[in-house]
Design a protein around this motif. Structure first.
Motif, short mmCIF file in Angstrom:
data_model
loop_
_atom_site.label_atom_id
_atom_site.label_comp_id
_atom_site.label_asym_id
_atom_site.label_seq_id
_atom_site.Cartn_x
_atom_site.Cartn_y
_atom_site.Cartn_z
N ALA A 14 0.89 -1.32 -0.14
CA ALA A 14 0.18 0.21 -0.07
C ALA A 14 0.85 1.16 -0.07
N SER A 15 1.95 1.20 0.61
CA SER A 15 2.76 2.23 0.85
C SER A 15 3.65 2.41 -0.47
N LEU A 16 3.96 1.48 -1.45
CA LEU A 16 4.50 1.67 -2.79
C LEU A 16 3.64 2.25 -3.85
N ILE A 17 2.26 2.15 -3.63
CA ILE A 17 1.41 2.69 -4.57
C ILE A 17 1.29 4.01 -4.96
N VAL A 18 1.91 4.80 -6.12
CA VAL A 18 2.18 5.83 -6.30
C VAL A 18 0.66 6.44 -6.74
N GLY A 19 0.04 7.11 -5.80
CA GLY A 19 -1.29 7.47 -6.22
C GLY A 19 -2.40 6.55 -6.92
N ALA A 20 -3.37 6.39 -6.46
CA ALA A 20 -4.58 5.48 -6.94
C ALA A 20 -4.90 5.65 -8.24
N GLN A 21 -4.62 5.23 -9.39
CA GLN A 21 -5.09 5.39 -10.69
C GLN A 21 -6.20 5.04 -10.93
N ALA A 22 -7.41 6.05 -10.77
CA ALA A 22 -8.63 5.66 -10.71
C ALA A 22 -9.23 5.53 -12.13
N ARG A 23 -9.34 4.43 -12.28
CA ARG A 23 -9.99 3.94 -13.72
C ARG A 23 -11.05 2.71 -13.40
N HIS A 24 -11.80 2.26 -14.55
CA HIS A 24 -12.66 1.14 -14.37
C HIS A 24 -11.77 0.05 -14.01
N THR A 25 -12.02 -0.62 -12.88
CA THR A 25 -11.28 -1.84 -12.50
C THR A 25 -12.23 -3.23 -12.84
N LYS A 26 -11.55 -4.11 -13.54
CA LYS A 26 -12.24 -5.43 -14.15
C LYS A 26 -11.25 -6.48 -13.55
N ALA A 27 -11.78 -7.55 -13.16
CA ALA A 27 -11.08 -8.85 -12.63
C ALA A 27 -11.90 -9.92 -12.85
N LYS A 28 -11.41 -11.00 -13.20
CA LYS A 28 -12.05 -12.18 -13.36
C LYS A 28 -11.39 -13.22 -12.19
N ILE A 29 -12.16 -13.63 -11.44
CA ILE A 29 -11.58 -14.46 -10.33
C ILE A 29 -12.30 -15.92 -10.49
N ARG A 30 -11.19 -17.00 -10.51
CA ARG A 30 -11.68 -18.25 -10.96
C ARG A 30 -11.23 -19.34 -9.70
N ARG A 31 -12.05 -20.19 -8.94
CA ARG A 31 -11.61 -20.97 -8.09
C ARG A 31 -10.59 -20.51 -6.94
#
Length: 456
Positions: A14-31
């Motif tokens: 979390a400390s290494l994230i350089v600004g939250a690049q606010a964009r549409h987040t898409k994810a596919k979670i499988r098993r």
């Protein structure tokens, strides 16, 4: 112990994230059998902060027993919630003790830790993957009492024991500013201005340095022309960042500017390390060649930087919900730190070589002048690396989310100051006035003999 390690890694990343690049987040979670999945990084919401969630193809699996087809059983312990970054560590501990984050708002002793958005017993769950999706829209000022804005992370929780899940999720986090939708988080909305201003400053620096090199052409070396190229790539890097954040603000997607940013920052990073190593070894100033040891170092640092930049491009196509996301972030952090440490070795070698020469060489005064200058350069590089790799990250993790842009501004200001200081120290000067004067023929022969003895 395992839970504590996960918490430390979570906070480190979390400390290494350089600004939250606010964009549409898409994810596919499988098993996936994880109990807690970070779907969207911490995002700063304003007074009219909103969130859209679209979930489809949901399937709950009992581990080792095949699909679970019941529409209700277990679904009340599966869902999405938001929490503040400060509460994430406590939620991890609660989960390790068997308490579900989705129940936090109903427990007086844990209120404020998490806000449940919805659980799957309250929505239509798609067991048939062709039936479509479930969409939920949220206004934070309607969900939170006395809401005045804040920074929240979006999580998925699966508190059903011995189970795994499938689902596709698309999340849009944004702020409404008047009649305009802004996909940049509060605190990141200043980044387009910060990076465009940086572009103007680095462009002016590049023009001034080019004029200086052209006017002192007779005293310029190859390293001076290489430094012109470095400043040009730095200018293109911050320009592409400015356009990237602007397009994210308008549409929620970088629309190709992220690719330009990765290309330019990759070239700039590689060239930066090359220039530092060449300056540190006195190439084209003190000696007309690079020793075998320094060539080996270049062969290590440059590929490491190339791998890191390719990995960043690859990683950016995924969200924190991907199972290996944190692992890759840790790897990139380690590679970056290793490269920064390696680049200090040539300076240490040069200082040691000059110190030894001051004890044996008759030209003690001239050698001590070089030694002093290399020590100054070493301190300058160490301060720059320490500031941009540690202080900036500490600023990002400690500043209020509304002021997170100050960390990026501080990083760019430090880089500009470092470039100016290096330019002043290594500017083209006549041989008589240059403290890094060219070697005499006798000194060049001695260095050549030393290299031959080192590499017979």
């Amino acid at each position: 112990m395992a839970v504590q390690i996960r918490i430390v890694l979570l906070l480190l990343v979390a400390s290494l994230i350089v600004g939250a690049q606010a964009r549409h987040t898409k994810a596919k979670i499988r098993r996936d059998d994880r109990s807690l999945i970070l779907v969207a990084q911490p995002f700063g919401f304003g007074n009219d902060g909103r969130m859209n969630l679209t979930v489809s193809n949901f399937q709950l699996w009992k581990t080792g027993t095949g699909p679970k087809t019941s529409k209700t059983s277990g679904y009340h312990r599966i869902g999405f919630f938001i929490t503040t970054p400060a509460a994430e560590a406590q939620l991890e501990l609660d989960l390790a003790e068997g308490r579900c984050p989705l129940d936090a708002q109903n427990d007086p002793s844990r209120q404020g830790l998490a806000l449940t958005l919805f659980t799957f017993d309250a929505v239509e769950v798609n067991t048939d993957k062709k039936k479509g999706s479930t969409r939920k829209d949220f206004k934070l000022n309607e969900l939170i009492e006395n809401y005045q804005g804040g920074e929240f992370s979006l999580f998925f929780a699966n508190c059903e024991p011995y189970s795994a899940i499938d689902f596709d999720v698309e999340a849009a986090l944004f702020n409404v500013r008047g009649d305009r939708v802004d996909f940049l988080a509060v605190g990141d909305d200043m980044l387009p201005f910060v990076y465009f201003l940086s572009f103007l400053l680095f462009t002016v620096l590049g023009v001034l340095w080019t004029l200086l090199v052209v006017r002192a052409k007779a005293d310029a070396h190859k390293i001076h022309y290489l430094m012109i190229v470095l400043v040009a790539f730095k200018s293109l890097t911050v320009l592409s960042q400015a356009f990237m954040y602007h397009t994210i603000s308008v549409s929620g997607d970088a629309e190709g500017w992220n690719i330009a940013f990765y290309v330019f920052t990759g070239c700039r990073s590689l060239l930066f390390f090359v220039v530092i190593i060449l300056l540190a070894t006195g190439w084209s100033y003190m000696k007309p060649f690079i020793s075998a040891r320094e060539k080996k170092l270049l062969m290590v640092v440059i590929p490491l930087q190339a791998i890191a930049n390719v990995a960043i491009i690859y990683l950016d196509e995924f969200t924190p919900a991907a199972e290996s996301w944190f692992t890759w972030r840790d790897i990139l952090h380690v590679v970056d730190i290793v490269c920064c440490c390696l680049v200090l070795f040539p300076i240490v070698w040069s200082i040691k070589q000059l110190r030894d020469a001051s004890e044996t060489d008759g030209k003690v005064v001239r050698t001590l002048v070089k030694l002093t200058l290399f020590r100054q350069f070493y301190i300058m590089v160490v301060v720059y690396i320490y500031f941009t790799r540690i202080i900036v990250y500490l600023l990002e993790s400690t500043l209020p989310f509304q002021l997170i842009w100050l960390a990026a501004a501080a990083s760019e200001a430090a880089t500009l100051a470092f470039y100016v200081a290096a330019g002043v120290a290594f500017r083209p000067m006549p041989a008589g006035a240059n403290p890094y004067f060219q070697l005499t023929e006798e000194e060049a022969i001695e260095l050549t003999k030393a290299e031959q003895e080192e590499n017979p």
